[in-house]
Motif scaffolding. Structure first.
Motif, PDB file in Angstrom:
ATOM      1  N   VAL A  89       0.864  -1.178   0.000  1.00 43.64           N
ATOM      2  CA  VAL A  89       0.000   0.000   0.000  1.00 43.64           C
ATOM      3  C   VAL A  89       0.903   1.231   0.000  1.00 43.64           C
ATOM      4  CG1 VAL A  89      -1.984  -1.081   1.113  1.00 43.64           C
ATOM      5  CG2 VAL A  89      -0.167  -0.094   2.526  1.00 43.64           C
ATOM      6  N   GLY A  90       0.413   2.318  -0.594  1.00 43.54           N
ATOM      7  CA  GLY A  90       1.237   3.508  -0.701  1.00 43.54           C
ATOM      8  C   GLY A  90       0.419   4.792  -0.686  1.00 43.54           C
ATOM      9  N   LEU A  91       1.101   5.883  -0.384  1.00 44.97           N
ATOM     10  CA  LEU A  91       0.503   7.212  -0.341  1.00 44.97           C
ATOM     11  C   LEU A  91       1.499   8.193  -0.963  1.00 44.97           C
ATOM     12  CD1 LEU A  91      -1.759   9.135   0.731  1.00 44.97           C
ATOM     13  CD2 LEU A  91      -0.400   9.328   2.823  1.00 44.97           C
ATOM     14  N   GLY A  92       1.002   9.089  -1.796  1.00 45.09           N
ATOM     15  CA  GLY A  92       1.915  10.037  -2.439  1.00 45.09           C
ATOM     16  C   GLY A  92       1.178  11.167  -3.124  1.00 45.09           C
ATOM     17  N   GLY A  93       1.817  11.694  -4.148  1.00 45.54           N
ATOM     18  CA  GLY A  93       1.232  12.819  -4.856  1.00 45.54           C
ATOM     19  C   GLY A  93       1.739  12.936  -6.273  1.00 45.54           C
ATOM     20  N   TYR A  94       1.177  13.894  -7.019  1.00 44.14           N
ATOM     21  CA  TYR A  94       1.541  14.118  -8.418  1.00 44.14           C
ATOM     22  C   TYR A  94       1.466  15.609  -8.703  1.00 44.14           C
ATOM     23  CZ  TYR A  94      -3.519  14.544  -8.856  1.00 44.14           C
ATOM     24  OH  TYR A  94      -4.816  14.939  -8.686  1.00 44.14           O
ATOM     25  N   TYR A  95       2.105  16.000  -9.796  1.00 45.11           N
ATOM     26  CA  TYR A  95       2.060  17.411 -10.169  1.00 45.11           C
ATOM     27  C   TYR A  95       2.252  17.542 -11.675  1.00 45.11           C
ATOM     28  CZ  TYR A  95       2.637  22.445  -9.856  1.00 45.11           C
ATOM     29  OH  TYR A  95       2.461  23.796  -9.996  1.00 45.11           O
ATOM     30  N   PRO A  96       1.229  17.978 -12.395  1.00 42.60           N
ATOM     31  CA  PRO A  96       1.384  18.220 -13.836  1.00 42.60           C
ATOM     32  C   PRO A  96       2.232  19.473 -14.072  1.00 42.60           C
ATOM     33  CG  PRO A  96      -0.935  17.945 -13.210  1.00 42.60           C
ATOM     34  CD  PRO A  96      -0.152  18.162 -11.948  1.00 42.60           C
ATOM     35  N   ILE A  97       3.071  19.411 -15.094  1.00 41.90           N
ATOM     36  CA  ILE A  97       3.917  20.542 -15.471  1.00 41.90           C
ATOM     37  C   ILE A  97       3.613  20.891 -16.929  1.00 41.90           C
ATOM     38  CG2 ILE A  97       6.277  21.393 -15.727  1.00 41.90           C
ATOM     39  CD1 ILE A  97       7.126  19.382 -13.617  1.00 41.90           C
ATOM     40  N   GLY A 105       5.219  10.842  -7.012  1.00 41.65           N
ATOM     41  CA  GLY A 105       6.019  10.138  -6.018  1.00 41.65           C
ATOM     42  C   GLY A 105       5.131   9.399  -5.054  1.00 41.65           C
ATOM     43  N   LEU A 106       5.634   8.256  -4.558  1.00 41.27           N
ATOM     44  CA  LEU A 106       4.878   7.433  -3.624  1.00 41.27           C
ATOM     45  C   LEU A 106       5.830   6.833  -2.591  1.00 41.27           C
ATOM     46  CD1 LEU A 106       2.620   5.495  -6.134  1.00 41.27           C
ATOM     47  CD2 LEU A 106       1.700   6.711  -4.163  1.00 41.27           C
ATOM     48  N   GLY A 107       5.320   6.615  -1.395  1.00 47.23           N
ATOM     49  CA  GLY A 107       6.026   5.852  -0.375  1.00 47.23           C
ATOM     50  C   GLY A 107       5.053   4.884   0.256  1.00 47.23           C
ATOM     51  N   GLY A 108       5.564   3.742   0.725  1.00 46.55           N
ATOM     52  CA  GLY A 108       4.627   2.793   1.293  1.00 46.55           C
ATOM     53  C   GLY A 108       5.271   1.599   1.946  1.00 46.55           C
ATOM     54  N   TYR A 109       4.448   0.593   2.176  1.00 50.15           N
ATOM     55  CA  TYR A 109       4.820  -0.602   2.938  1.00 50.15           C
ATOM     56  C   TYR A 109       4.232  -1.820   2.250  1.00 50.15           C
ATOM     57  CZ  TYR A 109       4.708  -4.026   6.765  1.00 50.15           C
ATOM     58  OH  TYR A 109       4.848  -5.161   7.529  1.00 50.15           O
ATOM     59  N   ASN A 136      10.043 -14.877   4.272  1.00 51.85           N
ATOM     60  CA  ASN A 136       8.894 -14.077   4.689  1.00 51.85           C
ATOM     61  C   ASN A 136       9.463 -12.705   5.020  1.00 51.85           C
ATOM     62  OD1 ASN A 136       6.765 -12.816   5.928  1.00 51.85           O
ATOM     63  ND2 ASN A 136       6.354 -14.440   7.413  1.00 51.85           N
ATOM     64  N   TYR A 137       9.103 -11.696   4.248  1.00 54.65           N
ATOM     65  CA  TYR A 137       9.734 -10.393   4.453  1.00 54.65           C
ATOM     66  C   TYR A 137       8.731  -9.259   4.296  1.00 54.65           C
ATOM     67  CZ  TYR A 137       9.988 -10.352  -0.731  1.00 54.65           C
ATOM     68  OH  TYR A 137       9.693 -10.404  -2.077  1.00 54.65           O
ATOM     69  N   HIS A 138       9.117  -8.112   4.827  1.00 56.35           N
ATOM     70  CA  HIS A 138       8.362  -6.882   4.587  1.00 56.35           C
ATOM     71  C   HIS A 138       9.314  -5.839   4.023  1.00 56.35           C
ATOM     72  CE1 HIS A 138       9.933  -6.260   8.710  1.00 56.35           C
ATOM     73  NE2 HIS A 138       9.979  -4.979   8.375  1.00 56.35           N
ATOM     74  N   ARG A 139       8.777  -4.803   3.451  1.00 58.60           N
ATOM     75  CA  ARG A 139       9.618  -3.775   2.854  1.00 58.60           C
ATOM     76  C   ARG A 139       8.957  -2.407   2.978  1.00 58.60           C
ATOM     77  NH1 ARG A 139       8.925  -6.452  -2.581  1.00 58.60           N
ATOM     78  NH2 ARG A 139       6.765  -6.059  -3.117  1.00 58.60           N
ATOM     79  N   TYR A 140       9.813  -1.406   3.074  1.00 58.82           N
ATOM     80  CA  TYR A 140       9.415  -0.008   2.966  1.00 58.82           C
ATOM     81  C   TYR A 140       9.993   0.504   1.653  1.00 58.82           C
ATOM     82  CZ  TYR A 140       8.549  -0.599   7.944  1.00 58.82           C
ATOM     83  OH  TYR A 140       8.089  -1.056   9.151  1.00 58.82           O
ATOM     84  N   PHE A 141       9.206   1.266   0.922  1.00 52.26           N
ATOM     85  CA  PHE A 141       9.680   1.703  -0.384  1.00 52.26           C
ATOM     86  C   PHE A 141       9.332   3.169  -0.613  1.00 52.26           C
ATOM     87  CE2 PHE A 141       5.325   0.372  -1.188  1.00 52.26           C
ATOM     88  CZ  PHE A 141       4.840   1.353  -2.047  1.00 52.26           C
ATOM     89  N   GLY A 142      10.123   3.781  -1.456  1.00 49.98           N
ATOM     90  CA  GLY A 142       9.845   5.116  -1.951  1.00 49.98           C
ATOM     91  C   GLY A 142      10.179   5.158  -3.426  1.00 49.98           C
ATOM     92  N   GLU A 143       9.416   5.895  -4.193  1.00 48.76           N
ATOM     93  CA  GLU A 143       9.654   5.934  -5.638  1.00 48.76           C
ATOM     94  C   GLU A 143       9.228   7.277  -6.222  1.00 48.76           C
ATOM     95  OE1 GLU A 143       5.880   4.036  -7.805  1.00 48.76           O
ATOM     96  OE2 GLU A 143       6.961   2.582  -6.557  1.00 48.76           O
TER      97      GLU A 143
END
Length: 256
Positions: A89-97, A105-109, A136-143
């Motif tokens: 799952v992730g939460l982030g934002g966007y911006y048109p130019i 961009g998004l970050g999540g788990y 069996n693993y978990h991860r934190y990610f940013g993109e």
């Protein structure tokens, strides 16, 4: 031999789909093409090695993104196999130019369970033996991603950084003391379709990327008895994927 570069199709298939021994399975970086509040996209993805993923991204507020994704691969083979189930799952934002550029961009788990097996050859010194990794693993990610778009095409790049933490990790049934790893995952993509016609709610995306760990080569001077196994877990792996993207908000628009 069939797997030599003299046979490019078979060689490419092995390289992109089956050539790695890592128990880690990357999820496709998000490249959402949403540009306003209330827009959404639903994505169905197939990887070359037979993995499947589904994802949904929504903009509840202007410049805001929420996303959920899941994936799996089943494999009934007894000696060379790869099986995985995962979600994020992730939460982030966007911006048109301007009128044709979009950054997001998004970050999540996320969490995953995976199992990979293969035969390890022993040339001239003994019989081959089966290697089996379970994780069996978990991860934190940013993109982040950046793309150019017009009425029928979107193309761009994405970059994901994943911090992987193993809850459990075994090699042939024995625990491995590797706590985690950091993986970098750049990707190129292109989407076609949409536009203003009857099929404006549908696009097709092709993606190519790689997941890898910096400085992941086997250290010949290491005294760690598990160094060989660690190098396999940290291996880089290319990935190739094809996706269908649906835009539900387009179906709600009045017909042109």
């Amino acid at each position: 031999m069939l797997l030599s570069p003299k046979y490019p199709v078979a060689f490419l298939a092995l390289t992109l789909g089956l050539g790695s021994c890592s128990v880690y399975a990357p999820m496709l970086p998000a490249t959402p093409q949403l540009r306003d509040k209330g827009q959404a996209e639903v994505q169905a993805t197939s990887f070359l090695n037979g993995r499947w993923e589904g994802a949904a991204t929504y903009s509840p507020l202007k410049y805001t993104l929420v996303r959920a994704a899941g994936g799996f691969k089943t494999d009934n083979q007894d000696t060379t196999y790869f099986r995985v189930r995962q979600y994020e799952v992730g939460l982030g934002g966007y911006y048109p130019i301007g009128g044709h550029w979009l950054v997001s961009g998004l970050g999540g788990y996320g969490q995953a369970r995976s199992n990979r097996g293969y035969f390890q050859p022993q040339f001239f010194v003994g019989e081959s033996y089966l290697v089996d990794f379970k994780a069996n693993y978990h991860r934190y990610f940013g993109e982040v991603s950046a793309s150019y778009y017009n009425s029928w095409l979107s193309t761009g790049i994405a970059y994901r950084l994943s911090k992987v933490r193993f809850n459990s990790l075994t090699y042939n049934g024995q625990p491995l003391p590797l706590s985690g790893m950091t993986r970098i995952e750049p990707m190129l993509f292109i989407r076609v379709g949409g536009g203003q016609g009857r099929m404006r709610w549908l696009q097709v995306q092709s993606s190519i990327g790689i997941t890898g760990v910096p400085n992941s080569d086997l250290d010949p001077n290491s005294t760690d008895p598990y160094e060989f196994e660690y190098s396999r877990l940290r291996e880089s792996r290319p990935f190739l994927a094809l996706s269908l993207i649906f835009y539900p908000h387009e179906l709600l628009k009045p017909k042109q």
